[in-house]
Design a protein around this motif. Structure first.
Motif, PDB file in Angstrom:
ATOM      1  N   UNK A 160      42.734  46.157  34.536  1.00  0.00           N
ATOM      2  CA  UNK A 160      43.345  47.457  34.784  1.00  0.00           C
ATOM      3  C   UNK A 160      43.049  47.939  36.203  1.00  0.00           C
ATOM      4  N   UNK A 161      41.821  47.692  36.654  1.00  0.00           N
ATOM      5  CA  UNK A 161      41.416  48.182  37.965  1.00  0.00           C
ATOM      6  C   UNK A 161      41.875  47.266  39.111  1.00  0.00           C
ATOM      7  N   UNK A 162      41.749  45.948  38.904  1.00  0.00           N
ATOM      8  CA  UNK A 162      42.032  45.013  40.003  1.00  0.00           C
ATOM      9  C   UNK A 162      43.410  44.379  39.933  1.00  0.00           C
ATOM     10  N   UNK A 163      44.115  44.562  38.847  1.00  0.00           N
ATOM     11  CA  UNK A 163      45.454  43.996  38.740  1.00  0.00           C
ATOM     12  C   UNK A 163      45.448  42.543  38.315  1.00  0.00           C
ATOM     13  N   UNK A 164      46.425  41.769  38.789  1.00  0.00           N
ATOM     14  CA  UNK A 164      46.504  40.347  38.455  1.00  0.00           C
ATOM     15  C   UNK A 164      45.366  39.636  39.175  1.00  0.00           C
ATOM     16  N   UNK A 165      44.533  38.929  38.406  1.00  0.00           N
ATOM     17  CA  UNK A 165      43.355  38.291  38.986  1.00  0.00           C
ATOM     18  C   UNK A 165      43.723  36.910  39.513  1.00  0.00           C
ATOM     19  N   UNK A 166      43.312  36.647  40.753  1.00  0.00           N
ATOM     20  CA  UNK A 166      43.653  35.381  41.395  1.00  0.00           C
ATOM     21  C   UNK A 166      42.398  34.720  41.930  1.00  0.00           C
ATOM     22  N   UNK A 167      42.504  33.440  42.228  1.00  0.00           N
ATOM     23  CA  UNK A 167      41.339  32.709  42.699  1.00  0.00           C
ATOM     24  C   UNK A 167      40.884  33.228  44.067  1.00  0.00           C
ATOM     25  N   UNK A 168      41.818  33.491  44.946  1.00  0.00           N
ATOM     26  CA  UNK A 168      41.439  33.974  46.273  1.00  0.00           C
ATOM     27  C   UNK A 168      41.512  35.503  46.339  1.00  0.00           C
ATOM     28  N   UNK A 169      40.446  36.124  46.888  1.00  0.00           N
ATOM     29  CA  UNK A 169      40.444  37.588  46.974  1.00  0.00           C
ATOM     30  C   UNK A 169      41.626  38.153  47.779  1.00  0.00           C
ATOM     31  N   UNK A 170      42.274  37.315  48.573  1.00  0.00           N
ATOM     32  CA  UNK A 170      43.379  37.815  49.382  1.00  0.00           C
ATOM     33  C   UNK A 170      44.671  37.995  48.584  1.00  0.00           C
ATOM     34  N   UNK A 171      44.687  37.525  47.317  1.00  0.00           N
ATOM     35  CA  UNK A 171      45.915  37.634  46.526  1.00  0.00           C
ATOM     36  C   UNK A 171      45.811  38.601  45.352  1.00  0.00           C
ATOM     37  N   UNK A 172      44.600  39.095  45.106  1.00  0.00           N
ATOM     38  CA  UNK A 172      44.387  39.909  43.903  1.00  0.00           C
ATOM     39  C   UNK A 172      45.216  41.195  43.951  1.00  0.00           C
ATOM     40  N   UNK A 173      45.538  41.716  42.762  1.00  0.00           N
ATOM     41  CA  UNK A 173      46.332  42.941  42.680  1.00  0.00           C
ATOM     42  C   UNK A 173      47.733  42.603  42.221  1.00  0.00           C
ATOM     43  N   UNK A 174      48.664  42.574  43.176  1.00  0.00           N
ATOM     44  CA  UNK A 174      50.039  42.238  42.808  1.00  0.00           C
ATOM     45  C   UNK A 174      50.278  40.729  42.789  1.00  0.00           C
ATOM     46  N   UNK A 175      49.439  39.967  43.504  1.00  0.00           N
ATOM     47  CA  UNK A 175      49.674  38.524  43.609  1.00  0.00           C
ATOM     48  C   UNK A 175      50.945  38.224  44.379  1.00  0.00           C
ATOM     49  N   UNK A 230      46.491  44.397  47.305  1.00  0.00           N
ATOM     50  CA  UNK A 230      45.772  45.304  46.419  1.00  0.00           C
ATOM     51  C   UNK A 230      46.025  46.757  46.836  1.00  0.00           C
ATOM     52  N   UNK A 231      46.362  47.592  45.852  1.00  0.00           N
ATOM     53  CA  UNK A 231      46.499  49.014  46.129  1.00  0.00           C
ATOM     54  C   UNK A 231      47.866  49.425  46.651  1.00  0.00           C
ATOM     55  N   UNK A 232      48.751  48.451  46.795  1.00  0.00           N
ATOM     56  CA  UNK A 232      50.079  48.778  47.277  1.00  0.00           C
ATOM     57  C   UNK A 232      51.086  48.168  46.307  1.00  0.00           C
ATOM     58  N   UNK A 233      51.949  49.020  45.739  1.00  0.00           N
ATOM     59  CA  UNK A 233      52.898  48.522  44.744  1.00  0.00           C
ATOM     60  C   UNK A 233      53.883  47.557  45.408  1.00  0.00           C
ATOM     61  N   UNK A 234      54.378  46.622  44.593  1.00  0.00           N
ATOM     62  CA  UNK A 234      55.283  45.584  45.095  1.00  0.00           C
ATOM     63  C   UNK A 234      56.461  46.184  45.846  1.00  0.00           C
TER      64      UNK A 234
END
Lengths: 355, 177
Positions: A160-175, A230-234
């Protein structure tokens, strides 16, 4: 649908249509990174887990159709020859990472080659959608629909807080990675682009070469994409990119007009020299090919060259890549042999057009 | 308790050192711990720096101080990724890592994502039903507040009813909040 078709045609079916602003924007791409809940990401997953994912994707989606994306073909990396993987990379259907590093990787490709879903790359799932020309919003809508369709069967790793979880921290959130491939010869020629890049970076967007991170801008083709996920909607991300691309299009058109106004003869000379090289050379490297193709493309756009269609240039751009040449020749080629074959292919293709 | 080295600051770190069976207790403040080499957190800061320097362009001194505490050796139970591995590789091993290393993530995310640490955007349709309901609910509650302030009570009553029915849905789905 067979693998053979993906291999034979340099131009993906979706590229055959001209999109909006196609004189400058070659294609728009949306990528979404997703992972299965409860299975470690590919870097740490056990082989049996990754095999399970392959099995699952194959059983659910092989030969399936979603909307206009027909007859998805499931292809594992292990069944491909190195040259075949290279061809898929050159067509941007898979990433170099999937081709080289993902032993248990696979890809789902739609008949039109408009959708490709990479499996077990850096993330379990990477959805990619391509549209010709400048059509980011449409691409995002379609990517969302496709994502929802996959989600009917897959429990995504989502927080809920971090969004779509990805392996690299640079993709987390919306992916999300939204990118636009642009041909910017006049901005490159006048060195204006270099001055614009810092400002573009400040908006959280990056400009780079055609093959992504760290690659050179061959043939004045640049990829502009978002960095922040992260933090910015698609929608907002795509809007930002959209407005920057609009600005770049405007600037490129201005720069072209300025060149035509200030040094029309020099420009004409440059374009026709390149045309001459393509028409007559007997040996040509891929770098020179890309440069000449860029010049000729500009020549068509500004009206100096009238008898060639733009789509041939798109085709030649892919066809003259090392992987494709070898696929065409049906054998491995040394760099010298490639340069020779490249030159003769280009001559043939241009003659066909003139004839 | 005062720091046994400087006798000025409060001791915030407490060690028990055992050498040949002789126990010694050490109570020091962060500053002296760093200066006298009681802790090797610089190592951690550097490896973090190594990894992030290129990718995340890391140089925030505040991070050094906060990440000082015990999570240094934390390892993800689900995938076995240790925090030092994470800082070295720069990739998470699994979804659970996000919880395991939670204490360290905000500064990293802020760096990479222009100051953001919280997701804003798409939510999975099926597994995100509750989250979606909650979001709508928050929206309604804000609207209700505005309507009440604007003394539009008729509209407010309608929104209040919507909130009630949503809350009912949520509790039926087992949402706990």
């Amino acid at each position: 649908m067979s693998l053979q078709q993906f291999m034979n045609d340099a131009i993906s079916p979706w590229m055959k249509e001209d999109g909006p602003d196609s004189d400058i924007v070659m294609s728009s791409r949306i990528r979404l990174a997703r992972n299965f809940d409860n299975i470690p990401f590919p870097i740490l997953a056990k082989n049996e887990d990754l095999l399970k994912i392959l099995e699952f994707i194959k059983s659910k989606y092989h030969h399936q159709t979603f909307k206009t994306y027909q007859d998805l073909e499931f292809v594992t990396m292990s069944e491909l020859k190195p040259i075949e993987k290279r061809v898929l990379v050159e067509k941007h259907l898979i990433s170099p990472h999937l081709a080289e590093k993902s032993q248990l990787g696979a890809v789902l490709i739609s008949k039109s080659e408009q959708v490709s879903v990479m499996v077990n790359e850096e993330d379990h799932i990477r959805i990619q959608l391509y549209f010709p020309g400048f059509q980011l919003e449409k691409a995002l809508d379609q990517a969302f629909a496709f994502d929802d369709w996959l989600e009917e069967e897959i429990n995504y790793a989502f927080d809920e807080k971090r969004g779509y979880l990805t392996s690299c921290p640079t993709n987390v959130g919306t992916g999300l990675r939204a990118s636009v491939m642009m041909h910017l010869p006049a901005l490159a020629l006048t060195q204006k682009l270099n001055r614009m890049i810092p400002a573009i970076n400040q908006l959280g967007l990056v400009v780079r070469g055609i093959y992504g991170e760290g690659s050179e801008a061959l043939g004045n083709i640049f990829q502009v994409s978002n960095q922040v996920t992260l933090g910015r909607a698609e929608k907002d991300t795509v809007d930002d990119l959209q407005s920057v691309v609009e600005k770049l299009i405007e600037q490129e058109r201005n720069a072209r007009e300025l060149l035509l106004e200030q040094s029309p003869l020099q420009l004409e000379d440059r374009i026709f020299r390149s045309y001459g090289v393509l028409e007559h050379s007997r040996i040509i490297e891929s770098k020179e090919t890309a440069k000449c193709l860029s010049d000729v493309r500009l020549g068509i756009d500004v009206g100096f060259i009238k008898n060639i269609s733009k789509s041939i240039l798109n085709e030649l751009m892919v066809l003259t890549q090392p992987g494709f040449l070898q696929q065409y020749a049906k054998e491995g080629l040394s760099p010298e042999e490639r340069d020779k074959l490249r030159a003769s292919l280009i001559r043939e293709r241009l003659n066909l057009e003139n004839g | 308790m005062d720091c046994q080295e400087c006798h000025e600051r409060t001791a915030t770190l407490h060690f028990t050192k055992v050498v040949n069976g002789n126990k010694t207790e050490i109570h020091v403040c962060e500053h002296c711990a760093k200066e006298k080499g009681y802790v090797s957190y610089d190592e951690e800061a550097y490896s973090l720096h190594d990894l992030l320097s290129g990718l995340f362009n890391f140089s925030s001194p505040s991070v050094k101080q906060n990440s000082f505490v015990h999570t240094q050796g934390k390892t993800c139970e689900k995938c076995g990724m240790s925090y030092s591995d994470f800082t070295r590789i720069g990739k998470f091993g699994c979804a659970e890592c996000y919880h395991t290393f939670e204490d360290h993530l905000n500064p990293i995310f802020r760096r990479v994502h222009s100051g953001n640490t919280t997701h804003h955007g798409k939510i999975p349709k099926r597994i995100g039903v509750d989250i979606n309901l909650k979001k709508t609910l928050t929206g309604y509650k804000e609207k209700l507040q505005q309507l009440i302030e604007g003394e539009e009570f008729e509209e407010a009553a309608k929104v209040r009813d919507k909130i009630k029915s949503l809350e009912k849905d949520l509790s039926r789905n087992g949402g706990d909040d």
